[in-house]
Design a protein around this motif. Sequence first.
Motif, short mmCIF file in Angstrom:
data_model
loop_
_atom_site.label_atom_id
_atom_site.label_comp_id
_atom_site.label_asym_id
_atom_site.label_seq_id
_atom_site.Cartn_x
_atom_site.Cartn_y
_atom_site.Cartn_z
N ALA A 53 -5.87 -15.48 -10.72
CA ALA A 53 -7.01 -16.40 -10.72
C ALA A 53 -6.56 -17.85 -10.82
CB ALA A 53 -7.96 -16.06 -11.86
N SER A 54 -5.56 -18.08 -11.67
CA SER A 54 -5.05 -19.46 -11.82
C SER A 54 -4.40 -19.93 -10.53
CB SER A 54 -4.07 -19.53 -12.98
OG SER A 54 -2.92 -18.73 -12.73
N TYR A 55 -3.66 -19.05 -9.87
CA TYR A 55 -3.04 -19.42 -8.58
C TYR A 55 -4.11 -19.72 -7.53
CZ TYR A 55 1.78 -18.37 -9.90
OH TYR A 55 3.01 -18.40 -10.48
N PHE A 56 -5.16 -18.90 -7.48
CA PHE A 56 -6.21 -19.15 -6.50
C PHE A 56 -6.88 -20.50 -6.76
CE2 PHE A 56 -6.38 -14.50 -5.49
CZ PHE A 56 -6.23 -14.65 -4.12
N CYS A 57 -7.11 -20.83 -8.03
CA CYS A 57 -7.71 -22.12 -8.37
C CYS A 57 -6.86 -23.28 -7.86
CB CYS A 57 -7.89 -22.24 -9.88
SG CYS A 57 -9.27 -21.30 -10.53
N ILE A 58 -5.56 -23.17 -8.09
CA ILE A 58 -4.65 -24.24 -7.67
C ILE A 58 -4.62 -24.38 -6.16
CG2 ILE A 58 -2.25 -25.03 -7.70
CD1 ILE A 58 -1.95 -23.53 -10.38
N LEU A 59 -4.66 -23.21 -5.48
CA LEU A 59 -4.48 -23.22 -4.03
C LEU A 59 -5.73 -23.62 -3.26
CD1 LEU A 59 -2.33 -19.98 -3.58
CD2 LEU A 59 -1.55 -22.34 -3.39
N ILE A 60 -6.91 -23.30 -3.77
CA ILE A 60 -8.12 -23.51 -2.97
C ILE A 60 -8.96 -24.70 -3.43
CG2 ILE A 60 -8.19 -21.08 -2.35
CD1 ILE A 60 -10.47 -20.67 -4.30
N PHE A 61 -8.76 -25.18 -4.65
CA PHE A 61 -9.52 -26.34 -5.13
C PHE A 61 -8.70 -27.61 -4.99
CE2 PHE A 61 -11.97 -23.02 -7.36
CZ PHE A 61 -13.26 -23.43 -7.04
N PRO A 62 -9.34 -28.78 -4.99
CA PRO A 62 -8.59 -30.05 -4.92
C PRO A 62 -7.57 -30.15 -6.06
CG PRO A 62 -10.93 -30.44 -4.52
CD PRO A 62 -10.80 -29.00 -4.93
N ASN A 63 -6.56 -30.96 -5.84
CA ASN A 63 -5.43 -31.04 -6.79
C ASN A 63 -5.85 -31.55 -8.17
OD1 ASN A 63 -3.69 -30.07 -4.87
ND2 ASN A 63 -2.90 -32.06 -4.25
N GLN A 64 -6.92 -32.33 -8.24
CA GLN A 64 -7.33 -32.87 -9.55
C GLN A 64 -7.82 -31.78 -10.50
OE1 GLN A 64 -8.58 -33.85 -6.60
NE2 GLN A 64 -10.81 -34.25 -6.70
N TYR A 65 -8.10 -30.58 -9.94
CA TYR A 65 -8.51 -29.46 -10.80
C TYR A 65 -7.36 -28.50 -11.07
CZ TYR A 65 -13.04 -31.15 -9.15
OH TYR A 65 -14.11 -31.94 -8.84
N ALA A 66 -6.14 -28.89 -10.81
CA ALA A 66 -5.00 -27.97 -10.88
C ALA A 66 -4.76 -27.42 -12.28
CB ALA A 66 -3.74 -28.67 -10.36
N PHE A 67 -5.00 -28.24 -13.34
CA PHE A 67 -4.70 -27.79 -14.70
C PHE A 67 -5.87 -27.03 -15.35
CE2 PHE A 67 -1.26 -30.82 -14.29
CZ PHE A 67 -0.24 -30.21 -14.98
N TYR A 68 -7.01 -27.00 -14.67
CA TYR A 68 -8.15 -26.29 -15.25
C TYR A 68 -7.83 -24.82 -15.51
CZ TYR A 68 -11.40 -30.19 -14.56
OH TYR A 68 -12.04 -31.39 -14.63
N PRO A 69 -7.28 -24.07 -14.53
CA PRO A 69 -7.01 -22.64 -14.80
C PRO A 69 -6.00 -22.42 -15.91
CG PRO A 69 -5.99 -23.32 -12.73
CD PRO A 69 -6.90 -24.43 -13.14
N ALA A 70 -5.03 -23.33 -16.07
CA ALA A 70 -4.05 -23.18 -17.16
C ALA A 70 -4.73 -23.26 -18.51
CB ALA A 70 -2.96 -24.25 -17.02
#
Length: 452
Positions: free
Chosen positions: A120-137
Amino acid sequence: MGIWKRYKQHIKNNFCLDQIPINDIYYWKTRLFANAIIYTLPLSLIAYIPGVYYSWRLGLYSLVLIDTLAVLLIFLIGFLPTLSLQLRKALFVFCVYFIAVTFVWLIGTSGPGLLYMLAASYFCILIFPNQYAFYPAFINLAICLLTAIIISMNILPWKESPTHNVSEWFAVCTNLIFLGFISSALIPRVFNSLDRALRMEQEMRIERDRQNLMLEKTLEDLKVKNQELEQFAFIASHDLQEPLRMITSFLGQIEKKYGDILDDKGRQYIYFASDGAKRMRQIILDLLEYSRIDQARFKSEFVDLGLLMDEICVLHSKVIEEKSAMIHYQDLPVIHHYRAPLFQVLQNLISNALKYSHPDRNPDITVSAIWRDKAWIISVQDNGIGIEPAYFDKIFVLFERLHSKHEYGGTGMGLAIVKKVMDSLQERIWVESENGQGAVFHFTIEPIGSEV
């Protein structure tokens, strides 16, 4: 195969990929998400049947319900046309996290829940804009802390086991948290680099389009200039020649009618004027020929250079006879090429060799050909006055002469015409010579198509 293609196209249409610029990084993230849905849906259906079967046999009825809801949700994400793209992405990540938490709740730390959280965290990083990259972590961190609290309070339905304790949970989920934060830090850098590359490509494409527009404008300007040149050629061939013909004609009439009363000086003046008019007419004809070289459209054919030389010798038969010249040509090839420019080049070179013959010896001219590097090299060798190496480039320039018109006639355009013809054919011409030792002109001819 047709069903699979239609299925893929239907999913991509729902994701509105055609509305996103291809040079935008968001396009590639959305395309990645669309492909994930395309392959996840059939794979989920394949895994659904055995998963539901074994879960039912083990009495995990809630897991059967969760699996069913997850498959339905993925189906809606892919096929429901009214959903926005952001909502599709959010529902997909929610579905993966929901399955992950369910596995953790029902099976415990030994189940695949942590793997689903990492996915799920990888999907978040890959499909959402980069500014949301740390949200799944941070979401993973929150889930792990909340799960640790629940374990410590013995709320989860796990059987008593020494592996199901807070220490064991932290030992397992530490790697998940570490990978989540590392991925959140590194993967966006890759996308940022890709985004910069796409933007640079877009800027280069814009610059290329601008240059293409400039090139098209330049070509259009050249087309206009060529039309003007054609108009000039028409004027040169008609309007300019007519006055010269009148001058020559009336000078002839003056000499014929008043020749008896003119002294030698007067007849000399008439000769100079008539000769000047003839040379002016020849210059106009040469200019006309020079201007039409790039305009010409030729049809390729099999050209026998031996027969071509026969015609040239007939054309110059008077000069050949007057100067007792010898022209040798044997075993010349048949070349699939354009006849007119080949005739023009050879005719000018033979004319040049006859004109610049040495005063102490009769002209001796040899035309030969050799095959080298997929092209014919034609050579025209003479025993004339030769050319100093310093003037090898100058002789091909328009109106450049190495001798005065009193020594050798002509307009100074013969070799310039030859050079322009060779340039238009994208071939080469060069000269080897020493002053007083004759000259050898070489030019290349690459056959068009098959060769005889």
